[in-house]
Each structure stands twice: as C-alpha cells, then as structure tokens.
Design an enzyme around this catalytic site. Structure first.
Site, mmCIF file in Angstrom:
data_model
loop_
_atom_site.group_PDB
_atom_site.id
_atom_site.type_symbol
_atom_site.label_atom_id
_atom_site.label_comp_id
_atom_site.label_asym_id
_atom_site.label_seq_id
_atom_site.Cartn_x
_atom_site.Cartn_y
_atom_site.Cartn_z
ATOM 1 N N HIS A 20 46.961 52.365 21.795
ATOM 2 C CA HIS A 20 47.923 53.481 21.776
ATOM 3 C C HIS A 20 47.696 54.261 20.483
ATOM 4 O O HIS A 20 47.826 53.715 19.394
ATOM 5 C CB HIS A 20 49.347 52.955 21.843
ATOM 6 C CG HIS A 20 49.661 52.274 23.140
ATOM 7 N ND1 HIS A 20 49.856 52.986 24.304
ATOM 8 C CD2 HIS A 20 49.781 50.964 23.465
ATOM 9 C CE1 HIS A 20 50.101 52.129 25.291
ATOM 10 N NE2 HIS A 20 50.059 50.897 24.816
ATOM 11 N N HIS B 85 42.402 51.740 27.966
ATOM 12 C CA HIS B 85 42.538 50.380 28.482
ATOM 13 C C HIS B 85 41.192 49.900 28.972
ATOM 14 O O HIS B 85 40.482 50.613 29.669
ATOM 15 C CB HIS B 85 43.554 50.364 29.632
ATOM 16 C CG HIS B 85 43.574 49.073 30.381
ATOM 17 N ND1 HIS B 85 43.357 49.008 31.735
ATOM 18 C CD2 HIS B 85 43.773 47.802 29.964
ATOM 19 C CE1 HIS B 85 43.428 47.738 32.120
ATOM 20 N NE2 HIS B 85 43.682 46.986 31.065
ATOM 21 N N ASN C 250 39.142 46.063 30.244
ATOM 22 C CA ASN C 250 39.287 44.644 30.539
ATOM 23 C C ASN C 250 38.071 44.167 31.318
ATOM 24 O O ASN C 250 37.588 44.861 32.203
ATOM 25 C CB ASN C 250 40.590 44.462 31.370
ATOM 26 C CG ASN C 250 40.641 43.151 32.116
ATOM 27 O OD1 ASN C 250 40.556 43.118 33.339
ATOM 28 N ND2 ASN C 250 40.773 42.077 31.380
ATOM 29 N N THR C 251 37.544 42.993 30.951
ATOM 30 C CA THR C 251 36.569 42.312 31.812
ATOM 31 C C THR C 251 36.905 40.831 31.810
ATOM 32 O O THR C 251 37.441 40.304 30.833
ATOM 33 C CB THR C 251 35.104 42.514 31.365
ATOM 34 O OG1 THR C 251 35.016 42.353 29.936
ATOM 35 C CG2 THR C 251 34.579 43.881 31.738
ATOM 36 N N ARG C 252 36.611 40.173 32.921
ATOM 37 C CA ARG C 252 37.014 38.771 33.061
ATOM 38 C C ARG C 252 36.092 38.027 34.018
ATOM 39 O O ARG C 252 35.444 38.654 34.872
ATOM 40 C CB ARG C 252 38.458 38.706 33.565
ATOM 41 C CG ARG C 252 38.666 39.444 34.867
ATOM 42 C CD ARG C 252 40.123 39.655 35.246
ATOM 43 N NE ARG C 252 40.219 40.433 36.476
ATOM 44 C CZ ARG C 252 40.334 41.763 36.522
ATOM 45 N NH1 ARG C 252 40.398 42.469 35.420
ATOM 46 N NH2 ARG C 252 40.380 42.393 37.679
ATOM 47 N N HIS D 219 34.103 60.100 32.841
ATOM 48 C CA HIS D 219 33.722 59.663 34.190
ATOM 49 C C HIS D 219 32.201 59.615 34.366
ATOM 50 O O HIS D 219 31.696 58.736 35.072
ATOM 51 C CB HIS D 219 34.364 60.558 35.252
ATOM 52 C CG HIS D 219 35.835 60.307 35.435
ATOM 53 N ND1 HIS D 219 36.336 59.118 35.904
ATOM 54 C CD2 HIS D 219 36.922 61.081 35.204
ATOM 55 C CE1 HIS D 219 37.662 59.174 35.961
ATOM 56 N NE2 HIS D 219 38.047 60.364 35.533
ATOM 57 N N HIS E 120 56.980 54.960 42.625
ATOM 58 C CA HIS E 120 58.358 55.438 42.465
ATOM 59 C C HIS E 120 58.415 56.779 41.741
ATOM 60 O O HIS E 120 59.415 57.478 41.809
ATOM 61 C CB HIS E 120 59.213 54.398 41.740
ATOM 62 C CG HIS E 120 58.800 54.142 40.325
ATOM 63 N ND1 HIS E 120 57.641 53.470 39.991
ATOM 64 C CD2 HIS E 120 59.369 54.473 39.149
ATOM 65 C CE1 HIS E 120 57.547 53.398 38.675
ATOM 66 N NE2 HIS E 120 58.574 53.999 38.144
#
Lengths: 275, 275
Positions: free
Chosen positions: B105, B115, B117-119, B148, B177
């Site tokens: 942030h 953001h 992430n790799t797993r 992109h 929502h």
C-alpha cells in the site's frame, strides 16, 4: 391476530422507532453545538414489489463520526443454499422480514460504539430477533455495570432469559482469529416465537431501552476530553469491528444474500479505521 | 524428481525471492531518503511441527505506507468441511503448502497498490498457483498497458494461456455487492500441474517479473505530486480493498482455516482506510 396484522404492527413500530432515534441523536448533536442532521435515502430492492427501506446517516457531527439508522422491509425467495439455515424456509424459501438497525461510531473515543437491532422475520414460521451491544475502546466499570443492569431489567420485566441472551451475545460478537471479544457484549436473541403480543412488547421495550441508554451514555461523556493517542486507539478498535462485520456477521451475509442495499448494509462500517 | 525435492526447491525459491523483494523495496525507500527497513517476525503454527513462516513488514516509509512480504510453509490436515473444495484432499485431508505473498500500500496515491503471490500446494495431488494484480486509485493508460504486456510476455514465454489467466483474475478480483472490479486485474492461476520443471520455471519468472515491474512502476511515479483530495480518494479505494479481502478472498479464508498466523494473513489490510 393474523400474520398480516403482525407484519403491519411490527413494521410500523420499526418506522416509528427509527424517527425517534434520529430525533434523539439530532438533539444530542444540537446540544453539542452542531447542526448536523441525518441524510435520508430510500431504496427499493427491485421492480417486483419485494420491498426496500430507508436508511438515515449522519456524518461528521460533534457527537457522531458516523451513525446509521436503517429500517427495511423486504420479501422474496431465499436461494436454495441459504434457506437451509433459516427456520421454516426449507419448503419454498419464501420470506418476509422487517427490522431496524443502528450503528453509531462516536467522535469522542471515550464513548463506546453502539449497535442495536430488532427484527421480525416471517417464513412458514415467524419470530423476533435482535440485540444491543457496546464496543468501547476504553474500559469503564460503571458504564458497563449501568449498561448490563438496564438490559437485565428489560429482560426480567418481560420474563426473558437474560443470562441466555447475554451468553449468546458474548459468543456471537467474538473474533476467533484474534481470540478477542468485539466489545463488552450486551444481549442477543433470535427465534423468539412465544406469545406474539408479549414478544412484541419485549421488542418495543428493547428499542425504548436503547433510546434511553444511548442518550444517557453519550450525555455522561460528551464533554470528557481525549487526545490524539486515544483517537488512535479507537481507530485500531474500529479495525477489529470491520474484521468482525465482514468476516462473520450474519446480518451482513443476510443482507448481501437477500438483495439488500449495499450502502445500507455496510453503513455499519466506521468512517475511518486503522490496522 | 520426487515430491520431497519439489517441496524443498519451491520453498527455497520462495525464501530467496522474499529476501530479494525486501532488498529491492528497502533500496527504493533509501532512494526516497527514508531509512525505513522491514521488521521481521517468525511464527510457528503449533508445537506439532506443522511449520510456520516469516513475515516482513515495512511501515510509514516514503514509498510505502505499509508493505508486507510474507513467506510461509505449513502442513496439517484440513477440516472435513474445508477439504471438499481442495483437489486431492478428500481422502485424508493431508496437505503441505508453501508460498510467498506481497501486498504493498503506497504513500503516494498515484502509485497503485500491488499484490503478488505464488504458492506450491501438495495434497494427494500437487500444483502451483499465484498471480499479480494492481489496484490503482487513478487510472493511467500507459501504466496499465506496460503492466499487462509484461504479464502477457511471461505467460507467452512459458507457453501459458495468458488470456485465461487474465480472465480468471478479472473474475476473481470482483466485488459483486459493489458491482466493481477491485483494480485493473493482471493474472491469476491455480492448479498448474503439467511438467513440474516447466511450471517451476514459470513460477520463478512470475516472481522475477514482479520484482522488475514493481520497481519500474514505483520509480516512474515516486516523485509525482499529489494533494489531500488524491490521498482521500485512495482511502476510499482502500475501503473496497478491505471489503474484498474480508468478504471474498480465498487466501484469507485458507489462512484462517489452516491455523495460519492472523497478523501475517491480515498484513494485506491497508494501514488506514475510509468509508
């Protein structure tokens, strides 16, 4: 009394109570030399005549950083996945629900955040639910004692099981991932469907008690001083409040699952928070 | 290569990448005349030797309001309710998982939140997952194009279906929502279990691309000016970010359901937000 009358009586009560609470809160603002008023928004669930609501929000007051007073009456058919968890909804999923909810986030961090809600739900069964609870950022023994004794009295006067409602509240407003309660509890109840007139009287008295105790707690503390560090403490406490409401709160899930108005549902979120 | 080697290789890579990202981000802070460093916390899931992790957080920098770089390796048995949704977990619920995640942030609201992430997950099956996405508060055509196209290239170079990963990302980071996307997307993938060596190469290159593009995007904008209104706009965007993470994010649910460390899981939340 037939179910249509019960619906009409409860809905009218919730509307009346909404206006009383808003009047009360505006007069508290006036007492603190603010002329802030509630802003009213009407919303409709859809064009199929499945109801809607009216939510009133007051922001940036001298008492309230943000307070929302929301009344809605909706009907429809629950999704198959959702209806498993709702008594009497398993056959056809039809429901009607009316309720009032209040969430108040205070400017003065020494005054606890307040939450109040009462509702009447109709499926093939019908029942009342609701509760009141406080989320202080600073502990205050006398305030806590006053608050719980007032709730104890309204339960006792109406032959309701205060201990059970208090325990229910403690269990409900708990953040397992933090191993922390959200606040100091209060009462929480659901599926009340004994004698309708008596239950309705209890619901009205819970509402009147909220009116009374919210004013008393605010009046007692509105002139208490606080500093930047106190405000900061409140900001972190609000972070926990948000975690609870978005991760666990049933009302939030119910609202988002029943086509409720997002702004009205998430009016419970504080105007500002920290992590 | 047997599964123990695959676990060891992937875990070592995630640890290495964590240190590289932190070094990079600290040097960006240094460039902006801040001496802020990451604070490191080690945590252990339990005393049963089911792993743990190390999370690194840098706060109140000149580039980052808050950035967390989290690496963890945990194992155990999924709850019966949870294992239904996990490939290969239905027989006995056993799992092993290692991964790195980063949420940044920014102080400057003109720089998007990032953001990554790799797993690598092992049940009776095994697969890689991960992704990169951006959440800007202000749209920037050139930045979006650069971002992109970089992701497109790494997919193409590794014979991965960029279009599918992009669509997956758009669908995943969506707030029903609000009827709003969380940000401008990127790539999101899961259940990658083709040729292990090739998949692992892809995972490493996604990580290196994050290293590269995060620096480039920050360097390009770190001196762009902004005012109070811009910062406020970012605060409301962060409110949406929190709504997404607490209401919908699978990683958050996985973490809280697998006995992860709450502080590490919720490091993704911004330091401050508004509604």
């Amino acid at each position: 009394m037939d179910i249509q009358d019960k619906k009409a009586y409860s809905e009218k009560w919730f509307s009346y109570l909404q206006s009383q609470i808003c009047n009360n809160f505006e007069s508290l603002e006036a007492k603190s030399r603010s002329s802030k008023k509630f802003v009213t928004t009407y919303w409709y669930k859809n064009i199929k005549n499945e109801g809607g609501g009216v939510y009133k929000i007051l922001r940036n007051g001298n008492i309230f950083d943000k307070v929302g007073v929301n009344k809605s009456t909706v009907s429809g058919i629950f999704s198959k996945k959702f209806r498993r968890n709702i008594p009497g909804a398993n056959s056809n999923g039809k429901y009607w629900a009316s309720g009032i909810s209040v969430v108040a986030h205070m400017k003065n961090p020494k005054i606890p955040a307040m939450h109040f809600n009462t509702r009447f739900i109709v499926t093939s069964k019908s029942w009342f639910g609701g509760g009141i609870d406080l989320t202080p950022s600073f502990s205050d023994f006398n305030e806590k004692k006053y608050f719980h004794s007032k709730l104890k009295k309204v339960c006792k006067d109406n032959k309701k099981n205060y201990k059970r409602f208090k325990l229910w509240c403690d269990r409900y407003f708990y953040l397992p991932h933090r191993k922390e309660p959200r606040g100091i509890g209060g009462i929480f109840f659901d599926y009340e469907n004994g004698n309708w007139e008596k239950d309705f009287k209890f619901i009205r008295e819970v509402g009147l008690n909220f009116l009374d105790l919210s004013s008393n707690i605010i009046l007692k503390k509105m002139k208490v001083s606080y500093n930047k560090r106190d405000k900061d403490k409140q900001m972190y406490k609000r972070g926990r409040y948000i975690e609870f409401n978005l991760l666990y709160d049933r009302g939030t899930k119910f609202g988002l699952n029943s086509g409720g108005n997002t702004e009205a549902i998430l009016m419970s979120l504080p105007p500002k928070a920290k992590w």
